[in-house]
Design an enzyme around this catalytic site. Sequence first.
Site, PDB file in Angstrom:
ATOM      1  N   ASN A 106      -3.401  -3.610  -3.248  1.00  0.00           N
ATOM      2  CA  ASN A 106      -2.574  -2.538  -2.072  1.00  0.00           C
ATOM      3  C   ASN A 106      -1.991  -3.103  -2.007  1.00  0.00           C
ATOM      4  O   ASN A 106      -0.944  -4.166  -1.703  1.00  0.00           O
ATOM      5  CB  ASN A 106      -3.926  -3.174  -1.848  1.00  0.00           C
ATOM      6  CG  ASN A 106      -3.225  -1.997  -0.493  1.00  0.00           C
ATOM      7  OD1 ASN A 106      -2.630  -1.337  -0.136  1.00  0.00           O
ATOM      8  ND2 ASN A 106      -4.030  -1.797   1.127  1.00  0.00           N
ATOM      9  N   TRP A 107      -0.526  -2.627  -3.041  1.00  0.00           N
ATOM     10  CA  TRP A 107       0.898  -2.679  -2.250  1.00  0.00           C
ATOM     11  C   TRP A 107       1.386  -2.619  -1.015  1.00  0.00           C
ATOM     12  O   TRP A 107       2.299  -2.803  -0.631  1.00  0.00           O
ATOM     13  CB  TRP A 107       1.626  -1.920  -3.471  1.00  0.00           C
ATOM     14  CG  TRP A 107       1.850  -2.534  -4.810  1.00  0.00           C
ATOM     15  CD1 TRP A 107       1.000  -3.301  -5.237  1.00  0.00           C
ATOM     16  CD2 TRP A 107       2.757  -2.163  -5.988  1.00  0.00           C
ATOM     17  NE1 TRP A 107       1.035  -3.456  -6.528  1.00  0.00           N
ATOM     18  CE2 TRP A 107       1.751  -2.911  -7.256  1.00  0.00           C
ATOM     19  CE3 TRP A 107       4.024  -0.945  -5.571  1.00  0.00           C
ATOM     20  CZ2 TRP A 107       2.888  -3.033  -7.932  1.00  0.00           C
ATOM     21  CZ3 TRP A 107       4.931  -1.654  -7.040  1.00  0.00           C
ATOM     22  CH2 TRP A 107       4.113  -2.705  -8.134  1.00  0.00           C
ATOM     23  N   LYS A 108       0.659  -1.769  -0.215  1.00  0.00           N
ATOM     24  CA  LYS A 108       0.918  -1.158   0.711  1.00  0.00           C
ATOM     25  C   LYS A 108       2.092  -0.173   1.065  1.00  0.00           C
ATOM     26  O   LYS A 108       2.495  -0.031   0.152  1.00  0.00           O
ATOM     27  CB  LYS A 108       1.268  -2.162   2.003  1.00  0.00           C
ATOM     28  CG  LYS A 108      -0.391  -2.950   1.838  1.00  0.00           C
ATOM     29  CD  LYS A 108      -0.565  -3.643   3.267  1.00  0.00           C
ATOM     30  CE  LYS A 108      -2.890  -4.749   2.742  1.00  0.00           C
ATOM     31  NZ  LYS A 108      -2.755  -5.111   3.615  1.00  0.00           N
ATOM     32  N   HIS A 132      -8.581   2.622   4.262  1.00  0.00           N
ATOM     33  CA  HIS A 132      -8.187   1.304   4.621  1.00  0.00           C
ATOM     34  C   HIS A 132      -8.338   0.993   6.401  1.00  0.00           C
ATOM     35  O   HIS A 132      -8.276   1.820   6.693  1.00  0.00           O
ATOM     36  CB  HIS A 132      -6.903   0.975   3.587  1.00  0.00           C
ATOM     37  CG  HIS A 132      -6.435  -0.166   4.261  1.00  0.00           C
ATOM     38  ND1 HIS A 132      -6.113  -0.856   4.927  1.00  0.00           N
ATOM     39  CD2 HIS A 132      -6.636  -1.783   2.990  1.00  0.00           C
ATOM     40  CE1 HIS A 132      -5.868  -1.861   4.991  1.00  0.00           C
ATOM     41  NE2 HIS A 132      -5.759  -2.402   3.624  1.00  0.00           N
ATOM     42  N   GLU A 152      -6.112  -0.118   7.914  1.00  0.00           N
ATOM     43  CA  GLU A 152      -4.782   0.265   8.295  1.00  0.00           C
ATOM     44  C   GLU A 152      -4.617   2.233   8.447  1.00  0.00           C
ATOM     45  O   GLU A 152      -3.939   1.964   9.594  1.00  0.00           O
ATOM     46  CB  GLU A 152      -3.777  -0.656   7.778  1.00  0.00           C
ATOM     47  CG  GLU A 152      -3.370  -2.352   7.229  1.00  0.00           C
ATOM     48  CD  GLU A 152      -3.631  -2.202   6.451  1.00  0.00           C
ATOM     49  OE1 GLU A 152      -2.091  -1.738   5.597  1.00  0.00           O
ATOM     50  OE2 GLU A 152      -2.624  -3.910   6.649  1.00  0.00           O
ATOM     51  N   GLU A 164     -13.961  -5.177   3.310  1.00  0.00           N
ATOM     52  CA  GLU A 164     -12.400  -6.109   4.280  1.00  0.00           C
ATOM     53  C   GLU A 164     -12.756  -6.454   5.640  1.00  0.00           C
ATOM     54  O   GLU A 164     -12.292  -5.091   6.584  1.00  0.00           O
ATOM     55  CB  GLU A 164     -11.164  -5.588   3.956  1.00  0.00           C
ATOM     56  CG  GLU A 164     -11.154  -5.016   2.426  1.00  0.00           C
ATOM     57  CD  GLU A 164      -9.796  -5.130   2.042  1.00  0.00           C
ATOM     58  OE1 GLU A 164      -8.497  -5.179   1.174  1.00  0.00           O
ATOM     59  OE2 GLU A 164      -8.700  -3.190   2.819  1.00  0.00           O
ATOM     60  N   GLY A 181      -4.351  -9.873   5.320  1.00  0.00           N
ATOM     61  CA  GLY A 181      -3.032 -10.726   6.102  1.00  0.00           C
ATOM     62  C   GLY A 181      -2.915 -11.657   7.318  1.00  0.00           C
ATOM     63  O   GLY A 181      -1.760 -11.831   7.611  1.00  0.00           O
ATOM     64  N   SER A 193      -6.865 -11.721   2.161  1.00  0.00           N
ATOM     65  CA  SER A 193      -6.177 -13.177   2.469  1.00  0.00           C
ATOM     66  C   SER A 193      -7.255 -13.729   0.797  1.00  0.00           C
ATOM     67  O   SER A 193      -6.479 -14.611   0.598  1.00  0.00           O
ATOM     68  CB  SER A 193      -6.430 -13.350   3.537  1.00  0.00           C
ATOM     69  OG  SER A 193      -5.579 -12.855   4.451  1.00  0.00           O
ATOM     70  N   GLY A 216      -3.941  -7.888  -1.341  1.00  0.00           N
ATOM     71  CA  GLY A 216      -2.847  -7.178  -0.350  1.00  0.00           C
ATOM     72  C   GLY A 216      -1.655  -7.528  -0.735  1.00  0.00           C
ATOM     73  O   GLY A 216      -0.877  -7.229  -1.966  1.00  0.00           O
ATOM     74  N   GLY A 217      -1.090  -8.833   0.221  1.00  0.00           N
ATOM     75  CA  GLY A 217      -0.068  -9.572   0.119  1.00  0.00           C
ATOM     76  C   GLY A 217       0.194 -10.569  -1.191  1.00  0.00           C
ATOM     77  O   GLY A 217       1.465  -9.954  -2.563  1.00  0.00           O
TER      78      GLY A 217
HETATM   79  P1  PGA Z   1      -4.482  -9.283   2.146  1.00  0.00           P
HETATM   80  O1  PGA Z   1      -4.913  -7.902   2.418  1.00  0.00           O
HETATM   81  O2  PGA Z   1      -4.684  -9.688   0.530  1.00  0.00           O
HETATM   82  O3  PGA Z   1      -2.584  -8.704   2.280  1.00  0.00           O
HETATM   83  O4  PGA Z   1      -5.332  -9.704   2.878  1.00  0.00           O
HETATM   84  C1  PGA Z   1      -5.808  -7.293   1.687  1.00  0.00           C
HETATM   85  C2  PGA Z   1      -6.101  -5.217   1.972  1.00  0.00           C
HETATM   86  O5  PGA Z   1      -5.183  -4.896   2.763  1.00  0.00           O
HETATM   87  O6  PGA Z   1      -6.373  -4.375   0.895  1.00  0.00           O
END
Ligand code: PGA
Length: 247
Positions: A9-11, A94, A96, A166, A172, A212, A233-234
């Site tokens: 997930n590149w956000k 998601h 977010e 998640e 994050g 994470s 994500g990251g």
């Molecule tokens: P993260 O994000 O790996 O940076 O914790 C995961 C996500 O939001 O899908």
Amino acid sequence: MRKRIVAGNWKMNKTPSEAALLIGELIPLVNNDNVDVVFCVPAIDIPCAVELTKDTNIRIGAQNMYFEDKGAFTGEIAPDMLKDAGAEYVIIGHSERRQYFAETDETVNKKVLKAFEYGLKPIICCGETLTQREQGITIEWVCMQIKIALLGLTPEQIADVIIAYEPIWAIGTGKVATKEQAQEVCAAIRGCVREIAGDAAADAMRIQYGGSVTGDSAPDLFAMEDIDGGLVGGASLKPDFGRIVNA
Ligand code: PGA
């Protein structure tokens, strides 16, 4: 046996030209046919991502879409736009999106139904806050999110859904859930799907853990019975993503 699926997930990261560089760097690192590998990139990066990955094992996904076909919805993106651009997956709900853009379980459900109408595979996100975990309501909360998200789907469609569990406190933050915590909730999700859609759908449906995930934590998490991969994500923006895919 469920095929593993690891999605990045590149956000809101990477311009189209930056995306092209990153994809070039990642292609050789994620070359593994035993795993479904998906890059969920910003919408504007989809055309170039599709083009650059067309002869590889990588599939492209979006991070959101609207639940109407078309019309006066300024700033939104329609499912057929994603489909026509070559996206095959779409992340829906998601945390977010729920937190900053007021998405609810009901809009998630509408989006999931719409994704199926257009042949897009939804990656449906769920997860609890730290307060909810401390209050001991994680399982009820997550199962409720999933039951609403899947309303109106056939068992065959449910078998094709990907659920991403998640925990919000793990996204994050560098605070990854333990493999036991993640397995407990993923098993409960599968159990709740078994109740609403039967054994075949529950056994086929893939459940990812997200929050994470790194190359160091992935092997233990992905070895758990009900965890079929990760939503990352990251670490999906780094060479570490290759280690996660190969875990
Ligand atoms: P993260 O994000 O790996 O940076 O914790 C995961 C996500 O939001 O899908």
